[in-house]
Design an enzyme around this catalytic site. Structure first.
Site, PDB file in Angstrom:
ATOM      1  N   ALA A  66       0.882  -1.162  -0.114  1.00  0.00           N
ATOM      2  CA  ALA A  66       0.118   0.031   0.036  1.00  0.00           C
ATOM      3  C   ALA A  66       0.902   1.245  -0.149  1.00  0.00           C
ATOM      4  O   ALA A  66       2.188   1.180   0.454  1.00  0.00           O
ATOM      5  CB  ALA A  66      -0.859  -0.123   1.278  1.00  0.00           C
ATOM      6  N   GLY A 109       0.544  -4.789   0.820  1.00  0.00           N
ATOM      7  CA  GLY A 109      -0.526  -5.021  -0.120  1.00  0.00           C
ATOM      8  C   GLY A 109      -0.363  -5.669  -1.408  1.00  0.00           C
ATOM      9  O   GLY A 109      -1.266  -6.311  -2.018  1.00  0.00           O
ATOM     10  N   GLU A 112      -0.801  -9.242  -0.764  1.00  0.00           N
ATOM     11  CA  GLU A 112      -2.226  -9.199  -0.493  1.00  0.00           C
ATOM     12  C   GLU A 112      -3.177  -9.289  -1.974  1.00  0.00           C
ATOM     13  O   GLU A 112      -3.974 -10.163  -1.975  1.00  0.00           O
ATOM     14  CB  GLU A 112      -2.806  -8.306   0.452  1.00  0.00           C
ATOM     15  CG  GLU A 112      -1.897  -8.565   2.105  1.00  0.00           C
ATOM     16  CD  GLU A 112      -2.513  -7.441   2.982  1.00  0.00           C
ATOM     17  OE1 GLU A 112      -1.846  -6.309   2.717  1.00  0.00           O
ATOM     18  OE2 GLU A 112      -3.031  -7.526   3.845  1.00  0.00           O
ATOM     19  N   GLU A 132       4.067  -5.172   7.214  1.00  0.00           N
ATOM     20  CA  GLU A 132       3.648  -3.843   7.987  1.00  0.00           C
ATOM     21  C   GLU A 132       4.125  -3.594   9.234  1.00  0.00           C
ATOM     22  O   GLU A 132       4.115  -2.357   9.776  1.00  0.00           O
ATOM     23  CB  GLU A 132       2.139  -4.169   7.831  1.00  0.00           C
ATOM     24  CG  GLU A 132       1.479  -4.318   6.697  1.00  0.00           C
ATOM     25  CD  GLU A 132       1.632  -5.550   5.822  1.00  0.00           C
ATOM     26  OE1 GLU A 132       2.322  -6.359   6.074  1.00  0.00           O
ATOM     27  OE2 GLU A 132       0.772  -5.644   4.661  1.00  0.00           O
TER      28      GLU A 132
HETATM   29  N1  CAA Z   1       4.513   3.242  -0.677  1.00  0.00           N
HETATM   30  C1  CAA Z   1       4.901   4.400  -1.083  1.00  0.00           C
HETATM   31  N2  CAA Z   1       6.260   4.404  -2.102  1.00  0.00           N
HETATM   32  C2  CAA Z   1       6.960   3.167  -2.122  1.00  0.00           C
HETATM   33  C3  CAA Z   1       6.723   2.434  -1.408  1.00  0.00           C
HETATM   34  C4  CAA Z   1       5.397   2.277  -0.763  1.00  0.00           C
HETATM   35  N3  CAA Z   1       4.933   0.971  -0.279  1.00  0.00           N
HETATM   36  N4  CAA Z   1       7.485   1.432  -1.878  1.00  0.00           N
HETATM   37  C5  CAA Z   1       8.526   1.937  -2.588  1.00  0.00           C
HETATM   38  N5  CAA Z   1       8.209   3.197  -2.698  1.00  0.00           N
HETATM   39  C6  CAA Z   1       8.897   4.245  -3.316  1.00  0.00           C
HETATM   40  C7  CAA Z   1       9.966   4.823  -2.506  1.00  0.00           C
HETATM   41  O1  CAA Z   1       9.888   5.460  -1.580  1.00  0.00           O
HETATM   42  C8  CAA Z   1      10.932   5.247  -3.589  1.00  0.00           C
HETATM   43  O2  CAA Z   1      10.315   6.607  -4.016  1.00  0.00           O
HETATM   44  P1  CAA Z   1      11.425   8.004  -3.962  1.00  0.00           P
HETATM   45  O3  CAA Z   1      12.076   7.680  -5.236  1.00  0.00           O
HETATM   46  O4  CAA Z   1      10.509   8.912  -4.266  1.00  0.00           O
HETATM   47  O5  CAA Z   1      11.970   7.973  -2.681  1.00  0.00           O
HETATM   48  C9  CAA Z   1      10.410   4.434  -4.806  1.00  0.00           C
HETATM   49  O6  CAA Z   1       9.433   3.889  -4.496  1.00  0.00           O
HETATM   50  C10 CAA Z   1      11.529   3.347  -4.983  1.00  0.00           C
HETATM   51  O7  CAA Z   1      11.758   2.731  -3.761  1.00  0.00           O
HETATM   52  P2  CAA Z   1      13.158   2.589  -2.900  1.00  0.00           P
HETATM   53  O8  CAA Z   1      14.241   3.468  -3.233  1.00  0.00           O
HETATM   54  O9  CAA Z   1      12.930   2.325  -1.441  1.00  0.00           O
HETATM   55  O10 CAA Z   1      13.539   1.161  -3.635  1.00  0.00           O
HETATM   56  P3  CAA Z   1      14.557  -0.078  -3.261  1.00  0.00           P
HETATM   57  O11 CAA Z   1      14.834  -1.038  -4.607  1.00  0.00           O
HETATM   58  O12 CAA Z   1      15.674   0.739  -2.641  1.00  0.00           O
HETATM   59  O13 CAA Z   1      13.828  -0.800  -2.210  1.00  0.00           O
HETATM   60  C11 CAA Z   1      11.838  -1.973  -1.292  1.00  0.00           C
HETATM   61  C12 CAA Z   1      12.532  -1.407  -2.584  1.00  0.00           C
HETATM   62  C13 CAA Z   1      12.785  -2.910  -0.250  1.00  0.00           C
HETATM   63  C14 CAA Z   1      10.489  -2.689  -1.774  1.00  0.00           C
HETATM   64  C15 CAA Z   1      11.332  -0.763  -0.588  1.00  0.00           C
HETATM   65  O14 CAA Z   1      10.994   0.238  -1.243  1.00  0.00           O
HETATM   66  C16 CAA Z   1      10.633  -0.971   0.698  1.00  0.00           C
HETATM   67  O15 CAA Z   1      10.606  -1.363   1.535  1.00  0.00           O
HETATM   68  N6  CAA Z   1       9.119  -0.588   0.450  1.00  0.00           N
HETATM   69  C17 CAA Z   1       8.090  -0.408   1.357  1.00  0.00           C
HETATM   70  C18 CAA Z   1       7.741  -2.040   1.417  1.00  0.00           C
HETATM   71  C19 CAA Z   1       6.418  -1.904   2.603  1.00  0.00           C
HETATM   72  O16 CAA Z   1       6.713  -1.817   3.573  1.00  0.00           O
HETATM   73  N7  CAA Z   1       5.421  -2.564   2.182  1.00  0.00           N
HETATM   74  C20 CAA Z   1       4.155  -2.669   2.955  1.00  0.00           C
HETATM   75  C21 CAA Z   1       3.401  -1.312   2.924  1.00  0.00           C
HETATM   76  S1  CAA Z   1       2.030  -1.093   4.069  1.00  0.00           S
HETATM   77  C22 CAA Z   1       0.859  -2.079   3.508  1.00  0.00           C
HETATM   78  O17 CAA Z   1       0.908  -2.572   2.246  1.00  0.00           O
HETATM   79  C23 CAA Z   1      -0.383  -2.065   4.391  1.00  0.00           C
HETATM   80  C24 CAA Z   1      -1.458  -3.060   3.910  1.00  0.00           C
HETATM   81  O18 CAA Z   1      -1.123  -4.370   4.265  1.00  0.00           O
HETATM   82  C25 CAA Z   1      -2.391  -2.859   3.197  1.00  0.00           C
END
Ligand code: CAA
Length: 258
Positions: A66, A109, A112, A132
């Site tokens: 998400a 998400g 999911e 999460e």
């Molecule tokens: N939401 C918003 N933006 C996101 C994102 C997310 N879930 N995942 C990645 N991005 C964005 C980053 O912020 C980044 O944007 P900027 O260039 O503007 O900074 C861009 O995508 C590229 O991401 P990274 O630079 O972080 O890429 P990476 O290759 O270094 O890392 C990753 C990849 C490990 C997937 C890392 O992006 C990450 O950890 N993302 C979040 C994963 C996460 O926590 N997901 C769960 C979200 S909560 C949820 O989903 C709730 C639910 O159950 C419904």
């Protein structure tokens, strides 16, 4: 011009393809993307010319979860008031079979959404997880429930509590994923699977999907009874007559979706 901004849609034969397309955010699922995916999938579901739906992302990410930046400022009253993420539930009412083709990250998400599909074909680059907890929240699109049903309590607890990812091989071993293929073959293999489904009788494919899904909602005895009655009802269709006649006559069936 496409009516969608965060996804691409196309038809390949009788397969409706939905490609998540927010590459700069690793296909993070914001509210616009949620609305668009649900609308596109429901439109394919309503279309008699579509016999299977394929949902996919990019090579790097199916979806990294998400959209954290969109969620960050929200209050409890807001997320409760808008019943955040409840629209995703509409995908579980879709009757046309849905295949997920997953490469790269399928986190939170993203995992999911893949689990909302009927089965997952993964590239060997795929990474699944429910991270999460690292953000101070828990899964919100069914992860704690569908992951547990898919892989059992031990691994679901491990993933939801530690927030670690599992690779495609582990996901296949655990039963989350139907098949793992080399990344370069993912789209072709997934399209081939969706095309095979779409070549079957659509009402019969819907019945098969409904019967398998019933196993998650009922007792074994009731589920078997449900299956038996639906099996019997297939004999009321032209496609049962055609399918069995084609076998006996040693020819390919020509289903009429009726
Ligand atoms: N939401 C918003 N933006 C996101 C994102 C997310 N879930 N995942 C990645 N991005 C964005 C980053 O912020 C980044 O944007 P900027 O260039 O503007 O900074 C861009 O995508 C590229 O991401 P990274 O630079 O972080 O890429 P990476 O290759 O270094 O890392 C990753 C990849 C490990 C997937 C890392 O992006 C990450 O950890 N993302 C979040 C994963 C996460 O926590 N997901 C769960 C979200 S909560 C949820 O989903 C709730 C639910 O159950 C419904």
């Amino acid at each position: 011009m496409s009516e969608y901004e965060t996804i691409l849609t196309e038809r390949t034969g009788r397969v409706g393809v939905v490609t998540l397309n927010r590459p700069k955010a690793l296909n993070a699922l914001n509210s616009q993307l949620m609305r668009e995916v649900v609308a596109a999938v429901e439109a394919f579901d309503a279309d008699d010319e579509i016999g299977a739906i394929l949902i996919t992302g990019s090579e790097k990410a199916f979806a990294a979860g998400a959209d954290i930046k969109e969620m960050q400022p929200k209050t409890f009253a807001q997320v409760y008031g808008e019943d955040l993420f409840s629209q995703w539930d509409r995908l579980s009412s879709v009757r046309t079979p849905i295949v997920a083709a997953v490469a790269g990250y399928a986190l939170g998400g993203g995992c999911e959404l893949a689990m909302l599909c009927d089965f997952i074909i993964a590239a060997d680059t795929a990474k699944f997880g429910q991270p999460e907890i690292k953000l101070g929240v828990i899964p919100g699109i069914g992860g704690s429930q569908r992951l547990t049903r898919a892989v059992g309590k031990a691994k679901a607890m491990d993933l939801c509590l530690t927030g670690r990812n599992m690779d495609a091989e582990e996901a296949e071993r655990a039963g989350l994923v139907a098949r793992v293929v080399p990344a370069a073959d993912l789209q072709a293999v997934a399209l081939e699977a969706a095309t095979a489904i779409a070549s079957m009788s659509l009402p019969i494919a819907m019945m098969a999907k409904e019967a398998v899904n019933r196993s998650f909602e009922t007792t074994l005895a009731e589920g078997v009874k449900f299956e038996r009655r639906v099996f019997h009802s297939t004999f009321a269709t032209a496609d049962q007559k055609e399918g069995m006649a084609a076998f006996v006559e040693k020819r390919a069936p020509k289903f009429v979706n009726g």
